[in-house]
Every structure is written in structure tokens, then in C-alpha cells.
Scaffold this motif. Structure first.
Motif, PDB file in Angstrom:
ATOM      1  N   VAL A   1      -2.962  14.852  29.203  1.00 50.57           N
ATOM      2  CA  VAL A   1      -1.901  13.975  29.060  1.00 50.57           C
ATOM      3  C   VAL A   1      -1.949  13.727  27.490  1.00 50.57           C
ATOM      4  CG1 VAL A   1      -0.221  12.180  29.390  1.00 50.57           C
ATOM      5  CG2 VAL A   1      -1.271  13.537  31.127  1.00 50.57           C
ATOM      6  N   CYS A   2      -3.019  13.176  27.152  1.00 55.93           N
ATOM      7  CA  CYS A   2      -3.351  12.563  25.716  1.00 55.93           C
ATOM      8  C   CYS A   2      -4.619  12.970  25.502  1.00 55.93           C
ATOM      9  CB  CYS A   2      -3.008  11.118  25.558  1.00 55.93           C
ATOM     10  SG  CYS A   2      -4.280   9.909  26.697  1.00 55.93           S
ATOM     11  N   GLU A   3      -4.856  13.158  24.276  1.00 55.88           N
ATOM     12  CA  GLU A   3      -6.291  13.908  23.637  1.00 55.88           C
ATOM     13  C   GLU A   3      -7.531  12.875  23.875  1.00 55.88           C
ATOM     14  OE1 GLU A   3      -7.098  16.719  22.654  1.00 55.88           O
ATOM     15  OE2 GLU A   3      -4.734  17.264  23.223  1.00 55.88           O
ATOM     16  N   GLU A   4      -7.230  11.541  23.430  1.00 55.60           N
ATOM     17  CA  GLU A   4      -8.533  10.636  23.624  1.00 55.60           C
ATOM     18  C   GLU A   4      -7.780   9.368  23.700  1.00 55.60           C
ATOM     19  OE1 GLU A   4     -10.627   8.954  20.263  1.00 55.60           O
ATOM     20  OE2 GLU A   4     -12.411   9.906  21.223  1.00 55.60           O
ATOM     21  N   SER A   5      -8.331   8.584  24.975  1.00 50.83           N
ATOM     22  CA  SER A   5      -7.531   7.334  25.502  1.00 50.83           C
ATOM     23  C   SER A   5      -8.930   6.295  24.853  1.00 50.83           C
ATOM     24  CB  SER A   5      -7.928   7.113  26.747  1.00 50.83           C
ATOM     25  OG  SER A   5      -6.834   8.085  27.238  1.00 50.83           O
ATOM     26  N   MET A   6      -8.212   5.103  24.350  1.00 50.41           N
ATOM     27  CA  MET A   6      -8.925   4.148  23.732  1.00 50.41           C
ATOM     28  C   MET A   6      -8.872   2.645  24.495  1.00 50.41           C
ATOM     29  SD  MET A   6     -10.705   5.255  21.027  1.00 50.41           S
ATOM     30  CE  MET A   6     -11.185   4.107  20.301  1.00 50.41           C
ATOM     31  N   LEU A   7      -9.897   2.001  24.817  1.00 47.75           N
ATOM     32  CA  LEU A   7      -9.758   0.685  25.424  1.00 47.75           C
ATOM     33  C   LEU A   7      -9.915  -0.208  24.558  1.00 47.75           C
ATOM     34  CD1 LEU A   7      -9.237  -0.446  28.559  1.00 47.75           C
ATOM     35  CD2 LEU A   7     -11.704  -0.264  28.795  1.00 47.75           C
ATOM     36  N   ARG A   8      -9.336  -1.226  24.554  1.00 53.18           N
ATOM     37  CA  ARG A   8      -9.470  -2.419  23.595  1.00 53.18           C
ATOM     38  C   ARG A   8      -9.802  -3.524  24.418  1.00 53.18           C
ATOM     39  NH1 ARG A   8      -5.873  -2.051  18.593  1.00 53.18           N
ATOM     40  NH2 ARG A   8      -4.777  -0.198  18.851  1.00 53.18           N
ATOM     41  N   VAL A   9     -11.209  -4.024  24.279  1.00 54.79           N
ATOM     42  CA  VAL A   9     -11.804  -5.061  25.115  1.00 54.79           C
ATOM     43  C   VAL A   9     -11.858  -6.483  24.353  1.00 54.79           C
ATOM     44  CG1 VAL A   9     -14.052  -5.589  26.333  1.00 54.79           C
ATOM     45  CG2 VAL A   9     -13.242  -3.341  26.436  1.00 54.79           C
ATOM     46  N   PRO A  10     -11.325  -7.566  24.729  1.00 55.06           N
ATOM     47  CA  PRO A  10     -11.365  -8.466  23.946  1.00 55.06           C
ATOM     48  C   PRO A  10     -12.869  -9.039  23.994  1.00 55.06           C
ATOM     49  CG  PRO A  10     -10.302  -9.084  25.967  1.00 55.06           C
ATOM     50  CD  PRO A  10     -10.530  -7.626  25.971  1.00 55.06           C
ATOM     51  N   VAL A  11     -13.293  -9.631  22.796  1.00 53.78           N
ATOM     52  CA  VAL A  11     -14.695  -9.867  22.441  1.00 53.78           C
ATOM     53  C   VAL A  11     -14.947 -11.180  21.746  1.00 53.78           C
ATOM     54  CG1 VAL A  11     -15.941  -7.679  22.371  1.00 53.78           C
ATOM     55  CG2 VAL A  11     -14.891  -8.523  20.308  1.00 53.78           C
ATOM     56  N   GLY A  12     -15.783 -11.995  21.650  1.00 62.82           N
ATOM     57  CA  GLY A  12     -15.814 -13.221  20.884  1.00 62.82           C
ATOM     58  C   GLY A  12     -16.327 -12.873  19.585  1.00 62.82           C
ATOM     59  N   LEU A  13     -16.105 -13.816  18.506  1.00 60.38           N
ATOM     60  CA  LEU A  13     -16.400 -13.871  17.281  1.00 60.38           C
ATOM     61  C   LEU A  13     -17.956 -14.235  17.015  1.00 60.38           C
ATOM     62  CD1 LEU A  13     -13.069 -15.158  15.459  1.00 60.38           C
ATOM     63  CD2 LEU A  13     -13.897 -12.826  15.436  1.00 60.38           C
ATOM     64  N   ARG A  14     -18.553 -13.518  16.204  1.00 61.13           N
ATOM     65  CA  ARG A  14     -19.760 -13.706  15.833  1.00 61.13           C
ATOM     66  C   ARG A  14     -20.125 -14.898  15.045  1.00 61.13           C
ATOM     67  NH1 ARG A  14     -22.426  -8.854  13.568  1.00 61.13           N
ATOM     68  NH2 ARG A  14     -22.461  -8.249  15.793  1.00 61.13           N
TER      69      ARG A  14
ATOM     70  N   VAL B   1      -7.533   5.655  38.065  1.00 58.40           N
ATOM     71  CA  VAL B   1      -9.117   5.424  38.156  1.00 58.40           C
ATOM     72  C   VAL B   1      -9.244   3.846  37.784  1.00 58.40           C
ATOM     73  CG1 VAL B   1     -11.321   5.824  37.245  1.00 58.40           C
ATOM     74  CG2 VAL B   1      -9.743   7.491  37.725  1.00 58.40           C
ATOM     75  N   PRO B   2      -9.921   3.101  38.406  1.00 54.31           N
ATOM     76  CA  PRO B   2      -9.878   1.642  38.081  1.00 54.31           C
ATOM     77  C   PRO B   2     -11.088   1.472  37.101  1.00 54.31           C
ATOM     78  CG  PRO B   2     -11.037   2.125  40.184  1.00 54.31           C
ATOM     79  CD  PRO B   2     -10.299   3.268  39.908  1.00 54.31           C
ATOM     80  N   VAL B   3     -10.943   0.841  36.018  1.00 48.93           N
ATOM     81  CA  VAL B   3     -11.729   0.514  35.045  1.00 48.93           C
ATOM     82  C   VAL B   3     -12.279  -0.827  34.971  1.00 48.93           C
ATOM     83  CG1 VAL B   3     -11.898   0.707  32.434  1.00 48.93           C
ATOM     84  CG2 VAL B   3     -10.501   2.542  33.461  1.00 48.93           C
ATOM     85  N   HIS B   4     -13.481  -1.068  34.924  1.00 47.86           N
ATOM     86  CA  HIS B   4     -14.042  -2.286  34.796  1.00 47.86           C
ATOM     87  C   HIS B   4     -14.749  -2.336  33.185  1.00 47.86           C
ATOM     88  CE1 HIS B   4     -16.468  -5.860  35.995  1.00 47.86           C
ATOM     89  NE2 HIS B   4     -17.386  -5.395  35.155  1.00 47.86           N
ATOM     90  N   ALA B   5     -14.136  -3.224  32.567  1.00 47.72           N
ATOM     91  CA  ALA B   5     -14.734  -3.432  31.239  1.00 47.72           C
ATOM     92  C   ALA B   5     -15.786  -4.393  31.107  1.00 47.72           C
ATOM     93  CB  ALA B   5     -13.509  -4.016  30.420  1.00 47.72           C
ATOM     94  N   ARG B   6     -16.877  -3.886  30.241  1.00 44.98           N
ATOM     95  CA  ARG B   6     -18.194  -4.662  30.163  1.00 44.98           C
ATOM     96  C   ARG B   6     -18.097  -5.919  29.146  1.00 44.98           C
ATOM     97  NH1 ARG B   6     -21.519  -3.687  34.311  1.00 44.98           N
ATOM     98  NH2 ARG B   6     -21.000  -1.268  35.186  1.00 44.98           N
ATOM     99  N   TYR B   7     -18.951  -6.717  29.464  1.00 44.89           N
ATOM    100  CA  TYR B   7     -19.098  -7.818  28.295  1.00 44.89           C
ATOM    101  C   TYR B   7     -19.717  -7.026  27.227  1.00 44.89           C
ATOM    102  CZ  TYR B   7     -18.614 -11.029  32.047  1.00 44.89           C
ATOM    103  OH  TYR B   7     -18.234 -11.752  33.194  1.00 44.89           O
ATOM    104  N   HIS B   8     -19.309  -7.326  26.079  1.00 46.21           N
ATOM    105  CA  HIS B   8     -19.627  -6.515  24.756  1.00 46.21           C
ATOM    106  C   HIS B   8     -20.272  -7.848  23.831  1.00 46.21           C
ATOM    107  CE1 HIS B   8     -17.340  -3.334  25.949  1.00 46.21           C
ATOM    108  NE2 HIS B   8     -17.856  -2.762  24.825  1.00 46.21           N
ATOM    109  N   CYS B   9     -21.156  -7.399  22.965  1.00 49.87           N
ATOM    110  CA  CYS B   9     -21.646  -8.145  21.945  1.00 49.87           C
ATOM    111  C   CYS B   9     -20.571  -8.892  20.976  1.00 49.87           C
ATOM    112  CB  CYS B   9     -22.701  -7.943  21.044  1.00 49.87           C
ATOM    113  SG  CYS B   9     -24.095  -7.325  21.975  1.00 49.87           S
TER     114      CYS B   9
END
Length: 152
Positions: free
Chosen positions: A107-120, A41-49
């Protein structure tokens, strides 16, 4: 093969304004294992705060719901229950079939996606540089339009 259920997807919307989408994947069995299926499945990461003190936002990916279609003569225990989902029979047709949820072992219980974000902490610097760059570029465009433009 996949079918996407969505009116319009704004890929530029930030994560807090993004709407959930439903993607229906039609999987084929693996050749080496009769009860195994594989899908990508292709994943598109969104812009985060911007985050405070970290360069990443963690996004938990939900486990997929696995559906079984009883429309091709495959009779299993799930087929005797009332249908739970009404969806296309295949990715090629628009005809509708009855689908049933089935149990599976992920295959795995929970998948976590790490999205790079800026610093406040950098937000005032980013705002100042953005404003400065916008003003400079607007001034250059205006100067070029005045110098080379033909106004009547």
C-alpha cells in the motif's frame, strides 16, 4: 491468526538491546476482492536513547515478506520453484509446510514510526531527580520499617 517465533521477548529492553522477532500471520482473503488480503500487526515501540535537539526517533518499518503455501492444492508459478521457508501450515497445527516468496504491491513504499524520546540536554536533570526521589522513598520505607516493624 498469528504464530510468534521467539524464545522469550523482553518488552522492557531498550531498542539497542532488543532482538528481532519473526511473526507469521495467516491472512484470509477479503470478501470484496479475491486477490486482496488485510492484516493488522500490533507494534511495541522500544525505549530509545535520548536525542539531541528533537523529541522523536524515526524508525523505518520493513516491508513484510509475503509467503505462498502450495500445500492446499493451489498451484501457481511459485509452486514449481524450490521451497524457501519451512513453517507451520496454519496457526492451529504444528505440522510443517513448504512456503514460497511471492511478489505483491504494498500500500505504501516505506512506513515510518515516530517514537517519542527524551532530550539529551535533560539527562543530568533526570538523573538528579531520579536519585533524589529514590533516596527519599528509600528513607520513607526505612523509617516506616523501623517505626512499625517487629524485629526479633
Amino acid at each position: 491468526q498469528a504464530v510468534l517465533f521467539a524464545d522469550a521477548i523482553d518488552v522492557e529492553a531498550p531498542e539497542y538491546l532488543a532482538k528481532a522477532v519473526v511473526l507469521l500471520l495467516f491472512l484470509e482473503p477479503e470478501a470484496r476482492c479475491s486477490r486482496c488480503f488485510r492484516g493488522t500487526v500490533p507494534v511495541h515501540a522500544r525505549y530509545h536513547c535520548p536525542a539531541q535537539g528533537t523529541h522523536q526517533a524515526l524508525v523505518a518499518l520493513q516491508s513484510p515478506q509475503v509467503l505462498l503455501c502450495c500445500c492446499h492444492g493451489h498451484l501457481s508459478a511459485e509452486c514449481w520453484e524450490p521451497a524457501e521457508v519451512d513453517a507451520p501450515c496454519s496457526s492451529d497445527t504444528t505440522s510443517s509446510c513448504q512456503w514460497h516468496t511471492t511478489k505483491y504491491r504494498p500500500v505504501c513504499e516505506e512506513s515510518m514510526l515516530r517514537v517519542p524520546v527524551g532530550l539529551r540536554e535533560h539527562s543530568s536533570l533526570v538523573c538528579a531527580l531520579t536519585l533524589l526521589t529514590t533516596g527519599l522513598c528509600s528513607g520513607l520505607i526505612l523509617a516506616a520499617a523501623c517505626k512499625y516493624g517487629h524485629f526479633s
